[in-house]
Design a protein around this motif. Sequence first.
Motif, PDB file in Angstrom:
ATOM      1  N   GLU A 161      -8.260   3.051  -2.933  1.00 50.65           N
ATOM      2  CA  GLU A 161      -7.758   2.568  -1.646  1.00 50.65           C
ATOM      3  C   GLU A 161      -7.424   1.089  -1.623  1.00 50.65           C
ATOM      4  OE1 GLU A 161     -10.253   3.549   1.652  1.00 50.65           O
ATOM      5  OE2 GLU A 161      -9.427   5.570   1.760  1.00 50.65           O
ATOM      6  N   ALA A 165      -3.693   9.376  -3.353  1.00 51.39           N
ATOM      7  CA  ALA A 165      -4.469  10.150  -2.374  1.00 51.39           C
ATOM      8  C   ALA A 165      -5.956   9.847  -2.456  1.00 51.39           C
ATOM      9  CB  ALA A 165      -4.246  11.645  -2.613  1.00 51.39           C
ATOM     10  N   HIS A 214       0.843  -1.187   0.000  1.00 52.12           N
ATOM     11  CA  HIS A 214       0.000   0.000   0.000  1.00 52.12           C
ATOM     12  C   HIS A 214       0.881   1.242   0.000  1.00 52.12           C
ATOM     13  CE1 HIS A 214      -3.989   1.683   0.310  1.00 52.12           C
ATOM     14  NE2 HIS A 214      -3.634   2.470   1.296  1.00 52.12           N
ATOM     15  N   CYS A 252       4.144  12.949   8.801  1.00 55.31           N
ATOM     16  CA  CYS A 252       2.995  13.044   9.712  1.00 55.31           C
ATOM     17  C   CYS A 252       1.799  12.407   9.036  1.00 55.31           C
ATOM     18  CB  CYS A 252       2.692  14.506  10.045  1.00 55.31           C
ATOM     19  SG  CYS A 252       4.043  15.318  10.899  1.00 55.31           S
ATOM     20  N   LEU A 253       1.269  11.363   9.658  1.00 56.33           N
ATOM     21  CA  LEU A 253       0.173  10.608   9.045  1.00 56.33           C
ATOM     22  C   LEU A 253      -1.082  10.688   9.894  1.00 56.33           C
ATOM     23  CD1 LEU A 253       2.015   7.354   7.896  1.00 56.33           C
ATOM     24  CD2 LEU A 253       1.797   9.557   6.714  1.00 56.33           C
ATOM     25  N   ASP A 254      -2.199  10.905   9.226  1.00 53.15           N
ATOM     26  CA  ASP A 254      -3.502  10.845   9.882  1.00 53.15           C
ATOM     27  C   ASP A 254      -3.645   9.465  10.546  1.00 53.15           C
ATOM     28  OD1 ASP A 254      -6.552  12.273   9.225  1.00 53.15           O
ATOM     29  OD2 ASP A 254      -6.454  10.256  10.078  1.00 53.15           O
ATOM     30  N   MET A 312       0.522   5.938   0.211  1.00 51.32           N
ATOM     31  CA  MET A 312      -0.320   7.139   0.257  1.00 51.32           C
ATOM     32  C   MET A 312       0.513   8.387  -0.026  1.00 51.32           C
ATOM     33  SD  MET A 312      -0.827   7.771   4.341  1.00 51.32           S
ATOM     34  CE  MET A 312      -0.935   9.566   4.239  1.00 51.32           C
ATOM     35  N   THR A 313      -0.123   9.355  -0.618  1.00 46.26           N
ATOM     36  CA  THR A 313       0.510  10.645  -0.879  1.00 46.26           C
ATOM     37  C   THR A 313       0.711  11.384   0.436  1.00 46.26           C
ATOM     38  OG1 THR A 313      -0.578  10.705  -3.009  1.00 46.26           O
ATOM     39  CG2 THR A 313       0.221  12.803  -2.149  1.00 46.26           C
ATOM     40  N   ALA A 314       1.887  11.977   0.611  1.00 48.28           N
ATOM     41  CA  ALA A 314       2.168  12.742   1.835  1.00 48.28           C
ATOM     42  C   ALA A 314       3.100  13.908   1.509  1.00 48.28           C
ATOM     43  CB  ALA A 314       2.795  11.850   2.899  1.00 48.28           C
ATOM     44  N   SER A 315       2.697  15.088   1.940  1.00 47.94           N
ATOM     45  CA  SER A 315       3.549  16.261   1.741  1.00 47.94           C
ATOM     46  C   SER A 315       4.185  16.706   3.053  1.00 47.94           C
ATOM     47  CB  SER A 315       2.744  17.407   1.127  1.00 47.94           C
ATOM     48  OG  SER A 315       1.659  17.716   1.963  1.00 47.94           O
ATOM     49  N   SER A 316       3.945  15.944   4.108  1.00 50.03           N
ATOM     50  CA  SER A 316       4.459  16.335   5.435  1.00 50.03           C
ATOM     51  C   SER A 316       5.872  15.830   5.691  1.00 50.03           C
ATOM     52  CB  SER A 316       3.531  15.786   6.523  1.00 50.03           C
ATOM     53  OG  SER A 316       3.389  14.386   6.380  1.00 50.03           O
ATOM     54  N   THR A 334      -5.300   6.569   8.479  1.00 50.35           N
ATOM     55  CA  THR A 334      -4.834   6.076   7.179  1.00 50.35           C
ATOM     56  C   THR A 334      -4.601   4.564   7.238  1.00 50.35           C
ATOM     57  OG1 THR A 334      -2.515   6.479   7.705  1.00 50.35           O
ATOM     58  CG2 THR A 334      -3.696   8.244   6.563  1.00 50.35           C
ATOM     59  N   ARG A 335      -4.768   3.939   6.076  1.00 50.18           N
ATOM     60  CA  ARG A 335      -4.510   2.498   5.975  1.00 50.18           C
ATOM     61  C   ARG A 335      -3.024   2.205   5.941  1.00 50.18           C
ATOM     62  NH1 ARG A 335      -8.032  -0.562   2.423  1.00 50.18           N
ATOM     63  NH2 ARG A 335      -6.181  -0.638   1.136  1.00 50.18           N
ATOM     64  N   THR A 336      -2.243   3.196   5.551  1.00 44.83           N
ATOM     65  CA  THR A 336      -0.796   2.991   5.446  1.00 44.83           C
ATOM     66  C   THR A 336      -0.157   2.834   6.831  1.00 44.83           C
ATOM     67  OG1 THR A 336      -0.861   4.385   3.476  1.00 44.83           O
ATOM     68  CG2 THR A 336       1.308   3.950   4.419  1.00 44.83           C
ATOM     69  N   TYR A 383       3.598  21.449  -4.359  1.00 43.11           N
ATOM     70  CA  TYR A 383       2.203  21.622  -3.953  1.00 43.11           C
ATOM     71  C   TYR A 383       2.099  22.921  -3.162  1.00 43.11           C
ATOM     72  CZ  TYR A 383      -2.450  20.019  -2.553  1.00 43.11           C
ATOM     73  OH  TYR A 383      -3.811  19.883  -2.388  1.00 43.11           O
ATOM     74  N   ARG A 385      -3.959   0.287  -4.541  1.00 43.89           N
ATOM     75  CA  ARG A 385      -3.104   1.457  -4.817  1.00 43.89           C
ATOM     76  C   ARG A 385      -1.928   1.121  -5.738  1.00 43.89           C
ATOM     77  NH1 ARG A 385      -3.874   5.266  -0.495  1.00 43.89           N
ATOM     78  NH2 ARG A 385      -5.926   6.116  -1.008  1.00 43.89           N
TER      79      ARG A 385
HETATM   80  C1  LIG Z   1      -0.673  16.713  -2.027  1.00 41.78           C
HETATM   81  C2  LIG Z   1      -1.216  15.837  -0.903  1.00 41.78           C
HETATM   82  C3  LIG Z   1      -0.502  15.724   0.274  1.00 41.78           C
HETATM   83  C4  LIG Z   1      -0.985  14.922   1.335  1.00 41.78           C
HETATM   84  N1  LIG Z   1      -0.232  14.829   2.479  1.00 41.78           N
HETATM   85  C5  LIG Z   1      -0.665  14.054   3.510  1.00 41.78           C
HETATM   86  C6  LIG Z   1       0.123  13.920   4.694  1.00 41.78           C
HETATM   87  O1  LIG Z   1       1.224  14.450   4.813  1.00 41.78           O
HETATM   88  N2  LIG Z   1      -0.379  13.140   5.707  1.00 41.78           N
HETATM   89  C7  LIG Z   1      -1.600  12.509   5.619  1.00 41.78           C
HETATM   90  O2  LIG Z   1      -2.004  11.824   6.576  1.00 41.78           O
HETATM   91  N3  LIG Z   1      -2.364  12.609   4.484  1.00 41.78           N
HETATM   92  C8  LIG Z   1      -1.911  13.344   3.435  1.00 41.78           C
HETATM   93  N4  LIG Z   1      -2.652  13.430   2.272  1.00 41.78           N
HETATM   94  C9  LIG Z   1      -3.920  12.679   2.177  1.00 41.78           C
HETATM   95  C10 LIG Z   1      -3.683  11.163   1.926  1.00 41.78           C
HETATM   96  O3  LIG Z   1      -2.853  10.960   0.782  1.00 41.78           O
HETATM   97  C11 LIG Z   1      -5.030  10.454   1.694  1.00 41.78           C
HETATM   98  O4  LIG Z   1      -5.861  10.637   2.823  1.00 41.78           O
HETATM   99  C12 LIG Z   1      -4.885   8.977   1.406  1.00 41.78           C
HETATM  100  O5  LIG Z   1      -6.079   8.501   0.831  1.00 41.78           O
HETATM  101  C13 LIG Z   1      -4.560   8.114   2.625  1.00 41.78           C
HETATM  102  O6  LIG Z   1      -4.418   6.778   2.169  1.00 41.78           O
HETATM  103  P1  LIG Z   1      -4.697   5.482   3.041  1.00 41.78           P
HETATM  104  O7  LIG Z   1      -5.728   5.798   4.107  1.00 41.78           O
HETATM  105  O8  LIG Z   1      -5.204   4.453   2.064  1.00 41.78           O
HETATM  106  O9  LIG Z   1      -3.369   5.084   3.659  1.00 41.78           O
HETATM  107  C14 LIG Z   1      -2.199  14.233   1.194  1.00 41.78           C
HETATM  108  C15 LIG Z   1      -2.923  14.344  -0.009  1.00 41.78           C
HETATM  109  C16 LIG Z   1      -2.432  15.134  -1.043  1.00 41.78           C
HETATM  110  C17 LIG Z   1      -3.216  15.214  -2.342  1.00 41.78           C
END
Ligand SMILES: Cc1cc2nc3c(=O)[nH]c(=O)nc-3n(C[C@H](O)[C@H](O)[C@H](O)COP(=O)(O)O)c2cc1C
Length: 160
Positions: free
Chosen positions: A90, A85, A31, A51-53, A33-37, A56-58, A149, A93
């Motif tokens: 989901e 993202a 799996h 930094c991840l929510d 996920m996009t992350a800009s953090s 998230t599934r990741t 971004y 991926r």
């Molecule tokens: C440009 C961009 C940056 C993102 N950065 C983050 C991030 O840093 N942390 C985060 O938790 N989600 C971030 N997201 C949202 C996750 O990519 C999105 O919620 C994703 O579906 C999570 O995947 P998962 O739940 O399948 O792991 C970002 C989305 C975009 C479009």
Amino acid sequence: MSIAEEDFKAALARWASGVTVVTAAHDGVLHGMTASSFTSVSLSPPLISICLDRGTRTLPLIESSGHFAVNVLGAEQAAVSNHFASSRTESDRLGGQTFSMGTLGCPLLAGALAHLQCKVFAIYPGGDHVIVLGEVATSQLGEGDPLLYFNGAYRALRAP
Ligand SMILES: Cc1cc2nc3c(=O)[nH]c(=O)nc-3n(C[C@H](O)[C@H](O)[C@H](O)COP(=O)(O)O)c2cc1C
């Protein structure tokens, strides 16, 4: 006194960043996920953070495997960012994506500007997110300009 959510978001949107896809795998489940953090943290040891929510599934894949990879996206990879993202993708991926498996067992996306393969160093609480510190074990470089971004949209480098 607490800042209104829309003011908080508007201020953070003024911060320009690169874009990464964080990938992980555990028990045959791949799996990402996009992350800009993403940011650098320490030189010795070599640490980075993401930094991840918490939802998230990741995240559970990273916690279970103890590893993840950061794929720094290039200027031509806005579609890859959207793919990783999107809630529509989901369940599959990595489907349709070109990647190889790194030595720590995480997918490495083709066309990325850099791959950083990381071992989890620490995970700290951060409100509705968690702060994951990764110790970078190995890196690989690609070529090209970065995907940027800013203010809710993808941007390209422009000389000042
Ligand atoms: C440009 C961009 C940056 C993102 N950065 C983050 C991030 O840093 N942390 C985060 O938790 N989600 C971030 N997201 C949202 C996750 O990519 C999105 O919620 C994703 O579906 C999570 O995947 P998962 O739940 O399948 O792991 C970002 C989305 C975009 C479009």
